[in-house]
Design a protein around this motif. Structure first.
Motif, PDB file in Angstrom:
ATOM      1  N   TYR A 178       0.859  -1.184   0.000  1.00 30.01           N
ATOM      2  CA  TYR A 178       0.000   0.000   0.000  1.00 30.01           C
ATOM      3  C   TYR A 178       0.897   1.236   0.000  1.00 30.01           C
ATOM      4  CZ  TYR A 178      -3.945  -2.976   1.135  1.00 30.01           C
ATOM      5  OH  TYR A 178      -4.922  -3.941   1.097  1.00 30.01           O
ATOM      6  N   PHE A 179       0.436   2.300  -0.637  1.00 31.75           N
ATOM      7  CA  PHE A 179       1.219   3.530  -0.687  1.00 31.75           C
ATOM      8  C   PHE A 179       0.297   4.737  -0.745  1.00 31.75           C
ATOM      9  CE2 PHE A 179       0.565   1.977  -4.946  1.00 31.75           C
ATOM     10  CZ  PHE A 179       0.216   3.110  -5.688  1.00 31.75           C
ATOM     11  N   THR A 180       0.800   5.860  -0.257  1.00 24.24           N
ATOM     12  CA  THR A 180       0.051   7.108  -0.324  1.00 24.24           C
ATOM     13  C   THR A 180       0.741   8.051  -1.296  1.00 24.24           C
ATOM     14  OG1 THR A 180       1.259   8.148   1.501  1.00 24.24           O
ATOM     15  CG2 THR A 180      -0.730   6.896   2.066  1.00 24.24           C
ATOM     16  N   GLU A 181      -0.080   8.847  -1.976  1.00 24.95           N
ATOM     17  CA  GLU A 181       0.428   9.912  -2.839  1.00 24.95           C
ATOM     18  C   GLU A 181      -0.115  11.231  -2.307  1.00 24.95           C
ATOM     19  OE1 GLU A 181       0.715   9.340  -7.304  1.00 24.95           O
ATOM     20  OE2 GLU A 181      -0.710   7.771  -6.731  1.00 24.95           O
ATOM     21  N   GLU A 182       0.747  11.971  -1.638  1.00 25.72           N
ATOM     22  CA  GLU A 182       0.313  13.207  -0.999  1.00 25.72           C
ATOM     23  C   GLU A 182      -0.219  14.220  -2.005  1.00 25.72           C
ATOM     24  OE1 GLU A 182       2.109  15.926   2.468  1.00 25.72           O
ATOM     25  OE2 GLU A 182       3.431  15.692   0.737  1.00 25.72           O
ATOM     26  N   ASP A 183       0.499  14.452  -3.093  1.00 29.91           N
ATOM     27  CA  ASP A 183       0.111  15.489  -4.040  1.00 29.91           C
ATOM     28  C   ASP A 183      -1.120  15.116  -4.867  1.00 29.91           C
ATOM     29  OD1 ASP A 183       2.294  16.840  -3.049  1.00 29.91           O
ATOM     30  OD2 ASP A 183       3.587  16.355  -4.751  1.00 29.91           O
ATOM     31  N   ALA A 184      -1.424  13.837  -4.995  1.00 31.42           N
ATOM     32  CA  ALA A 184      -2.609  13.383  -5.720  1.00 31.42           C
ATOM     33  C   ALA A 184      -3.764  13.070  -4.772  1.00 31.42           C
ATOM     34  CB  ALA A 184      -2.284  12.146  -6.550  1.00 31.42           C
ATOM     35  N   ALA A 185      -3.505  13.165  -3.466  1.00 32.69           N
ATOM     36  CA  ALA A 185      -4.522  12.903  -2.436  1.00 32.69           C
ATOM     37  C   ALA A 185      -5.195  11.549  -2.644  1.00 32.69           C
ATOM     38  CB  ALA A 185      -5.559  14.029  -2.389  1.00 32.69           C
ATOM     39  N   ARG A 186      -4.367  10.495  -2.768  1.00 28.01           N
ATOM     40  CA  ARG A 186      -4.941   9.171  -2.958  1.00 28.01           C
ATOM     41  C   ARG A 186      -4.071   8.091  -2.329  1.00 28.01           C
ATOM     42  NH1 ARG A 186      -4.263   8.512  -9.506  1.00 28.01           N
ATOM     43  NH2 ARG A 186      -2.002   8.635  -9.556  1.00 28.01           N
ATOM     44  N   VAL A 187      -4.690   6.925  -2.181  1.00 23.28           N
ATOM     45  CA  VAL A 187      -4.037   5.737  -1.627  1.00 23.28           C
ATOM     46  C   VAL A 187      -4.124   4.643  -2.674  1.00 23.28           C
ATOM     47  CG1 VAL A 187      -4.115   3.978   0.180  1.00 23.28           C
ATOM     48  CG2 VAL A 187      -4.658   6.367   0.732  1.00 23.28           C
ATOM     49  N   GLY A 188      -3.009   3.956  -2.894  1.00 20.21           N
ATOM     50  CA  GLY A 188      -2.999   2.878  -3.867  1.00 20.21           C
ATOM     51  C   GLY A 188      -2.520   1.581  -3.248  1.00 20.21           C
ATOM     52  N   ARG A 189      -2.774   0.500  -3.979  1.00 23.90           N
ATOM     53  CA  ARG A 189      -2.338  -0.828  -3.564  1.00 23.90           C
ATOM     54  C   ARG A 189      -1.747  -1.526  -4.779  1.00 23.90           C
ATOM     55  NH1 ARG A 189      -7.163  -3.730  -2.114  1.00 23.90           N
ATOM     56  NH2 ARG A 189      -7.318  -4.171  -4.325  1.00 23.90           N
ATOM     57  N   MET A 190      -0.576  -2.132  -4.568  1.00 23.06           N
ATOM     58  CA  MET A 190       0.057  -2.896  -5.633  1.00 23.06           C
ATOM     59  C   MET A 190       0.078  -4.363  -5.249  1.00 23.06           C
ATOM     60  SD  MET A 190       3.954  -2.720  -6.989  1.00 23.06           S
ATOM     61  CE  MET A 190       4.220  -2.917  -8.735  1.00 23.06           C
ATOM     62  N   ASP A 191      -0.393  -5.214  -6.150  1.00 18.87           N
ATOM     63  CA  ASP A 191      -0.283  -6.663  -5.994  1.00 18.87           C
ATOM     64  C   ASP A 191       1.148  -7.002  -6.389  1.00 18.87           C
ATOM     65  OD1 ASP A 191      -0.091  -9.418  -6.784  1.00 18.87           O
ATOM     66  OD2 ASP A 191      -2.275  -9.485  -6.886  1.00 18.87           O
ATOM     67  N   LEU A 192       1.950  -7.458  -5.442  1.00 17.88           N
ATOM     68  CA  LEU A 192       3.367  -7.696  -5.716  1.00 17.88           C
ATOM     69  C   LEU A 192       3.597  -8.899  -6.627  1.00 17.88           C
ATOM     70  CD1 LEU A 192       4.870  -6.822  -2.243  1.00 17.88           C
ATOM     71  CD2 LEU A 192       5.049  -5.508  -4.354  1.00 17.88           C
ATOM     72  N   GLY A 193       2.614  -9.757  -6.779  1.00 20.30           N
ATOM     73  CA  GLY A 193       2.748 -10.896  -7.688  1.00 20.30           C
ATOM     74  C   GLY A 193       2.570 -10.503  -9.143  1.00 20.30           C
ATOM     75  N   THR A 194       1.587  -9.640  -9.408  1.00 19.91           N
ATOM     76  CA  THR A 194       1.271  -9.258 -10.787  1.00 19.91           C
ATOM     77  C   THR A 194       1.723  -7.853 -11.155  1.00 19.91           C
ATOM     78  OG1 THR A 194      -0.888  -8.325 -10.225  1.00 19.91           O
ATOM     79  CG2 THR A 194      -0.796 -10.705 -10.725  1.00 19.91           C
ATOM     80  N   GLY A 195       1.969  -7.019 -10.148  1.00 18.84           N
ATOM     81  CA  GLY A 195       2.321  -5.624 -10.410  1.00 18.84           C
ATOM     82  C   GLY A 195       1.115  -4.733 -10.644  1.00 18.84           C
ATOM     83  N   GLN A 196      -0.082  -5.300 -10.553  1.00 24.61           N
ATOM     84  CA  GLN A 196      -1.299  -4.517 -10.786  1.00 24.61           C
ATOM     85  C   GLN A 196      -1.497  -3.503  -9.667  1.00 24.61           C
ATOM     86  OE1 GLN A 196      -4.869  -6.782 -11.371  1.00 24.61           O
ATOM     87  NE2 GLN A 196      -6.177  -4.978 -11.271  1.00 24.61           N
ATOM     88  N   ILE A 197      -1.864  -2.275 -10.051  1.00 24.69           N
ATOM     89  CA  ILE A 197      -2.102  -1.199  -9.089  1.00 24.69           C
ATOM     90  C   ILE A 197      -3.589  -0.861  -9.093  1.00 24.69           C
ATOM     91  CG2 ILE A 197      -1.649   1.217  -8.541  1.00 24.69           C
ATOM     92  CD1 ILE A 197       1.144   0.786  -9.794  1.00 24.69           C
ATOM     93  N   THR A 198      -4.145  -0.755  -7.900  1.00 22.93           N
ATOM     94  CA  THR A 198      -5.529  -0.370  -7.709  1.00 22.93           C
ATOM     95  C   THR A 198      -5.551   0.839  -6.779  1.00 22.93           C
ATOM     96  OG1 THR A 198      -6.182  -2.685  -7.850  1.00 22.93           O
ATOM     97  CG2 THR A 198      -7.796  -1.156  -6.900  1.00 22.93           C
ATOM     98  N   TYR A 199      -6.331   1.850  -7.119  1.00 20.67           N
ATOM     99  CA  TYR A 199      -6.459   3.015  -6.247  1.00 20.67           C
ATOM    100  C   TYR A 199      -7.683   2.853  -5.369  1.00 20.67           C
ATOM    101  CZ  TYR A 199      -2.515   5.162  -8.386  1.00 20.67           C
ATOM    102  OH  TYR A 199      -1.230   5.423  -8.796  1.00 20.67           O
ATOM    103  N   LEU A 200      -7.450   2.967  -4.063  1.00 16.27           N
ATOM    104  CA  LEU A 200      -8.503   2.752  -3.072  1.00 16.27           C
ATOM    105  C   LEU A 200      -9.210   4.045  -2.709  1.00 16.27           C
ATOM    106  CD1 LEU A 200      -6.375   0.491  -0.764  1.00 16.27           C
ATOM    107  CD2 LEU A 200      -7.872  -0.219  -2.624  1.00 16.27           C
ATOM    108  N   ALA A 201      -8.469   5.129  -2.724  1.00 13.45           N
ATOM    109  CA  ALA A 201      -9.012   6.424  -2.366  1.00 13.45           C
ATOM    110  C   ALA A 201      -8.534   7.443  -3.398  1.00 13.45           C
ATOM    111  CB  ALA A 201      -8.581   6.826  -0.958  1.00 13.45           C
ATOM    112  N   PRO A 202      -9.175   7.445  -4.578  1.00  8.11           N
ATOM    113  CA  PRO A 202      -8.734   8.365  -5.624  1.00  8.11           C
ATOM    114  C   PRO A 202      -8.889   9.822  -5.227  1.00  8.11           C
ATOM    115  CG  PRO A 202     -10.321   6.766  -6.469  1.00  8.11           C
ATOM    116  CD  PRO A 202     -10.282   6.616  -4.983  1.00  8.11           C
ATOM    117  N   GLY A 203      -7.975  10.632  -5.739  1.00 12.34           N
ATOM    118  CA  GLY A 203      -8.021  12.074  -5.454  1.00 12.34           C
ATOM    119  C   GLY A 203      -9.083  12.762  -6.256  1.00 12.34           C
TER     120      GLY A 203
END
Length: 186
Positions: A161-186
C-alpha cells in the motif's frame, strides 16, 4: 521534548521508535514512557529523519530525508547507510542500494523476507531494496509518494500500500502481478 515527530513504528515488546525530525534524532519510547535517543543530534551523526521501521531483530531503519539516504541502526547502536549516496539524484536501478541516488526518501516498510520498501518521494517512486542490497523501482511517476505499508495475508497475494500526498490518494500494488488499484482516488 519531541520537536516535529514525523514517523513512528512499534517493536514486538511495546517500544515506540520515533523520527524526531526537529531535534534531528531517532528516539525510542519504552512502554513506561522513558524516552532515549538512539542516533542523531550531534554534529558527528546529523540526521533529518522522517520515517522509521523496526525489524524482529531490533534493527531500526530510518529515512534520512534531508541527506537523501536510508540508514540502519543496529541494536548495539551502530548506524550505517544502506541506501543512497547522499547526493540528490535518480539513478542506480538494479545496482547496489549504496550506489543509488535518492531524493528525499520517505515512508518505509519491511516484508519479513529481507526486503525493505520505501518511498523515494522526491523522485516520485516506490523502491525496493532486496536481501542482497540491490535496489529496484516498483512504481514510478507518482505524485509525492509518502507512506508505504506491506501486507501479507494467507491465501492472498502480497500487497504494498502507498500514499500519494500530491494526488490525495491511496494505492495498492499486488506484488505478484504488479497490478495497481487506487482505493481512495483524489
Amino acid at each position: 521534548l519531541l520537536n516535529q515527530p514525523m514517523g513512528g513504528a512499534m517493536d514486538g515488546v511495546g517500544n515506540l521508535y520515533i523520527a524526531d525530525r526537529g531535534n534531528r534524532r531517532v528516539r525510542r519510547a519504552a512502554p513506561d514512557g522513558t524516552i532515549v535517543t538512539l542516533a542523531g543530534g550531534a554534529q558527528t551523526d546529523p540526521l533529518e529523519p522522517s520515517a522509521v521501521v523496526v525489524d524482529g531483530a531490533g534493527n531500526v531503519y530510518v529515512s534520512d530525508t534531508g541527506h537523501h539516504q536510508v540508514r540502519l541502526i543496529t541494536p548495539s547502536g551502530v548506524m550505517s547507510v544502506i541506501a543512497g549516496t547522499g547526493v540528490v539524484g535518480k539513478g542506480g536501478e538494479g545496482q547496489l542500494a549504496l550506489e543509488s541516488a535518492l531524493h528525499a526518501p520517505g515512508g518505509l516498510t519491511l516484508d519479513g523476507f529481507g526486503s525493505l520498501y520505501f518511498a523515494d518521494t522526491g523522485n516520485g517512486r516506490i523502491r525496493k531494496v532486496d536481501a542482497r542490497g540491490v535496489v529496484t523501482t516498483l512504481i514510478g511517476d507518482l505524485a509525492g509518494p509518502r507512506g508505504v505499508a506491506y501486507r501479507r495475508a494467507p491465501g492472498q497475494p502480497d500487497q504494498l500500500y502507498f500514499t500519494e500526498e500530491d494526488a490525495a490518494r491511496v494505492g495498492r500494488m499486488d506484488l505478484g502481478t504488479g497490478q495497481i488499484t487506487y482505493l481512495a482516488p483524489g
